[in-house]
Write a protein that holds these residues in place. Structure first.
Motif, PDB file in Angstrom:
ATOM      1  N   PHE A 186       0.812  -1.184   0.078  1.00 25.06           N
ATOM      2  CA  PHE A 186      -0.077  -0.010   0.036  1.00 25.06           C
ATOM      3  C   PHE A 186       0.878   1.274   0.049  1.00 25.06           C
ATOM      4  N   ARG A 187       0.210   2.277  -0.484  1.00 24.44           N
ATOM      5  CA  ARG A 187       0.863   3.712  -0.520  1.00 24.44           C
ATOM      6  C   ARG A 187      -0.465   4.498  -0.043  1.00 24.44           C
ATOM      7  N   LEU A 188       0.044   5.681   1.007  1.00 20.70           N
ATOM      8  CA  LEU A 188      -0.969   6.265   1.413  1.00 20.70           C
ATOM      9  C   LEU A 188      -0.540   7.779   0.956  1.00 20.70           C
ATOM     10  N   ASP A 189      -1.350   8.575   0.246  1.00 22.62           N
ATOM     11  CA  ASP A 189      -1.326   9.784  -0.068  1.00 22.62           C
ATOM     12  C   ASP A 189      -2.175  10.890   0.627  1.00 22.62           C
ATOM     13  N   PRO A 190      -1.839  11.148   1.849  1.00 18.28           N
ATOM     14  CA  PRO A 190      -2.753  12.174   2.513  1.00 18.28           C
ATOM     15  C   PRO A 190      -2.965  13.633   1.703  1.00 18.28           C
ATOM     16  N   THR A 191      -2.046  13.841   0.906  1.00 21.33           N
ATOM     17  CA  THR A 191      -2.341  15.116   0.155  1.00 21.33           C
ATOM     18  C   THR A 191      -3.532  15.281  -0.651  1.00 21.33           C
ATOM     19  N   GLN A 192      -3.542  14.008  -1.536  1.00 21.63           N
ATOM     20  CA  GLN A 192      -4.545  13.733  -2.488  1.00 21.63           C
ATOM     21  C   GLN A 192      -5.530  12.770  -1.806  1.00 21.63           C
ATOM     22  N   ARG A 193      -5.466  12.126  -0.702  1.00 25.59           N
ATOM     23  CA  ARG A 193      -6.393  11.370   0.123  1.00 25.59           C
ATOM     24  C   ARG A 193      -6.637  10.197  -1.008  1.00 25.59           C
ATOM     25  N   LEU A 194      -5.429   9.661  -1.029  1.00 22.42           N
ATOM     26  CA  LEU A 194      -5.760   8.164  -1.782  1.00 22.42           C
ATOM     27  C   LEU A 194      -4.781   7.254  -1.167  1.00 22.42           C
ATOM     28  N   LEU A 195      -5.429   6.101  -1.345  1.00 28.72           N
ATOM     29  CA  LEU A 195      -4.839   4.735  -0.807  1.00 28.72           C
ATOM     30  C   LEU A 195      -4.560   4.006  -2.172  1.00 28.72           C
ATOM     31  N   LEU A 196      -3.266   3.506  -2.562  1.00 25.52           N
ATOM     32  CA  LEU A 196      -3.235   2.737  -3.599  1.00 25.52           C
ATOM     33  C   LEU A 196      -2.770   1.405  -3.075  1.00 25.52           C
ATOM     34  N   ARG A 197      -3.017   0.280  -3.694  1.00 23.77           N
ATOM     35  CA  ARG A 197      -2.522  -1.076  -3.705  1.00 23.77           C
ATOM     36  C   ARG A 197      -1.824  -1.499  -5.090  1.00 23.77           C
ATOM     37  N   ALA A 198      -0.530  -1.463  -5.161  1.00 22.64           N
ATOM     38  CA  ALA A 198      -0.241  -1.763  -6.714  1.00 22.64           C
ATOM     39  C   ALA A 198      -0.891  -1.002  -7.527  1.00 22.64           C
ATOM     40  N   GLU A 199      -0.785   0.173  -7.680  1.00 23.26           N
ATOM     41  CA  GLU A 199      -1.322   1.116  -8.913  1.00 23.26           C
ATOM     42  C   GLU A 199      -3.045   1.006  -8.761  1.00 23.26           C
ATOM     43  N   GLU A 200      -3.701   0.476  -7.704  1.00 28.07           N
ATOM     44  CA  GLU A 200      -5.046   0.202  -7.920  1.00 28.07           C
ATOM     45  C   GLU A 200      -5.620   1.295  -6.766  1.00 28.07           C
ATOM     46  N   TYR A 201      -6.593   1.945  -7.117  1.00 26.53           N
ATOM     47  CA  TYR A 201      -7.354   2.774  -6.094  1.00 26.53           C
ATOM     48  C   TYR A 201      -8.281   2.165  -5.086  1.00 26.53           C
ATOM     49  N   ILE A 202      -8.057   2.321  -3.642  1.00 27.20           N
ATOM     50  CA  ILE A 202      -8.915   1.762  -3.125  1.00 27.20           C
ATOM     51  C   ILE A 202      -9.736   2.947  -2.282  1.00 27.20           C
ATOM     52  N   ARG A 203     -11.149   2.881  -2.727  1.00 21.73           N
ATOM     53  CA  ARG A 203     -11.970   3.888  -2.221  1.00 21.73           C
ATOM     54  C   ARG A 203     -12.575   3.588  -0.652  1.00 21.73           C
ATOM     55  N   LEU A 204     -12.009   4.674  -0.006  1.00 26.46           N
ATOM     56  CA  LEU A 204     -12.347   4.405   1.665  1.00 26.46           C
ATOM     57  C   LEU A 204     -13.300   5.769   1.996  1.00 26.46           C
ATOM     58  N   PRO A 205     -14.528   5.482   2.690  1.00 28.40           N
ATOM     59  CA  PRO A 205     -14.846   6.462   3.230  1.00 28.40           C
ATOM     60  C   PRO A 205     -14.190   7.711   3.988  1.00 28.40           C
ATOM     61  N   PRO A 206     -14.492   8.885   3.972  1.00 24.32           N
ATOM     62  CA  PRO A 206     -13.433   9.898   4.646  1.00 24.32           C
ATOM     63  C   PRO A 206     -13.259   9.460   5.991  1.00 24.32           C
ATOM     64  N   LYS A 207     -14.206   9.236   6.816  1.00 23.60           N
ATOM     65  CA  LYS A 207     -13.478   8.721   8.280  1.00 23.60           C
ATOM     66  C   LYS A 207     -12.817   7.764   8.286  1.00 23.60           C
ATOM     67  N   VAL A 208     -12.872   6.687   7.481  1.00 27.28           N
ATOM     68  CA  VAL A 208     -12.036   5.387   7.461  1.00 27.28           C
ATOM     69  C   VAL A 208     -10.529   5.919   6.705  1.00 27.28           C
ATOM     70  N   PHE A 209     -10.715   6.778   6.068  1.00 22.23           N
ATOM     71  CA  PHE A 209      -9.532   7.247   5.480  1.00 22.23           C
ATOM     72  C   PHE A 209      -8.590   8.105   6.714  1.00 22.23           C
ATOM     73  N   ASP A 210      -9.213   8.879   7.052  1.00 17.29           N
ATOM     74  CA  ASP A 210      -8.844   9.805   8.308  1.00 17.29           C
ATOM     75  C   ASP A 210      -8.294   8.737   9.411  1.00 17.29           C
ATOM     76  N   LEU A 211      -9.061   7.666   9.753  1.00 17.79           N
ATOM     77  CA  LEU A 211      -8.717   6.749  10.807  1.00 17.79           C
ATOM     78  C   LEU A 211      -7.264   5.883  10.370  1.00 17.79           C
ATOM     79  N   LEU A 212      -7.265   5.440   9.107  1.00 25.24           N
ATOM     80  CA  LEU A 212      -5.983   4.804   8.729  1.00 25.24           C
ATOM     81  C   LEU A 212      -4.716   5.887   8.843  1.00 25.24           C
TER      82      LEU A 212
END
Length: 155
Positions: A14-40
């Motif tokens: 995984f790669r977490l990009d806080p500025t763009q609010r992205l979570l990537l798994r090997a070039e694939e977006y993982i869509r997270l609800p906003p609170k779940v992203f903030d929790l991670l």
């Protein structure tokens, strides 16, 4: 909510990009609800540390009264998205009656350009669309060929 910081966080695939609010798994977006992203992000930034449930709740819902069940639900969603559903936690450890700890090794990387991860994800998405379109054309061609071949064959 935490302010976006100027780092990428990498753990496992995984790669977490806080500025763009992205979570990537090997070039694939993982869509997270906003609170779940903030929790991670909150857990990853405190990698290896026990984070008390009350601290997480105050951080995620600063001006609201929220029951512990909401936090538990968000942790469950996060674990599911990370594939962390087995008995031995790979990413998020539960410390009973206290809180949670992010246990995987996290690499903190400086941002070369905030567009990098976003462009890679978009390119993957475009490639996927092209492959899907080409597959549809191929299947259509094969179906048409089979139809005409069967029509020419004497009964």
């Amino acid at each position: 909510m935490s302010k976006p910081d100027n780092h990428f966080y990498e753990f496992g695939p995984f790669r977490l990009d806080p500025t763009q609010r992205l979570l990537l798994r090997a070039e694939e977006y993982i869509r997270l609800p906003p609170k779940v992203f903030d929790l991670l992000l909150f857990l990853v930034q405190r990698n290896g540390q026990l984070v008390e449930k009350e601290e997480i709740i105050k951080h995620l819902w600063p001006d609201s009264f929220v029951e512990e069940g909401n936090l538990t639900n968000n942790i469950s969603i996060l674990r599911k998205e990370l594939g962390d559903t087995g008995k031995d936690p790979k990413y998020i450890e539960t410390v009973p009656k206290h809180g949670y700890r992010f246990v995987d090794d996290v690499k903190v990387l400086p941002v070369e350009g905030t567009e990098t991860a976003h462009k890679k994800g978009r390119a993957f998405s475009t490639r996927r669309k092209v492959l899907l379109f080409a597959s549809l054309i191929l299947v259509s061609f094969l179906v048409a060929a089979l139809y005409f071949w069967r029509a020419r064959t004497p009964a």
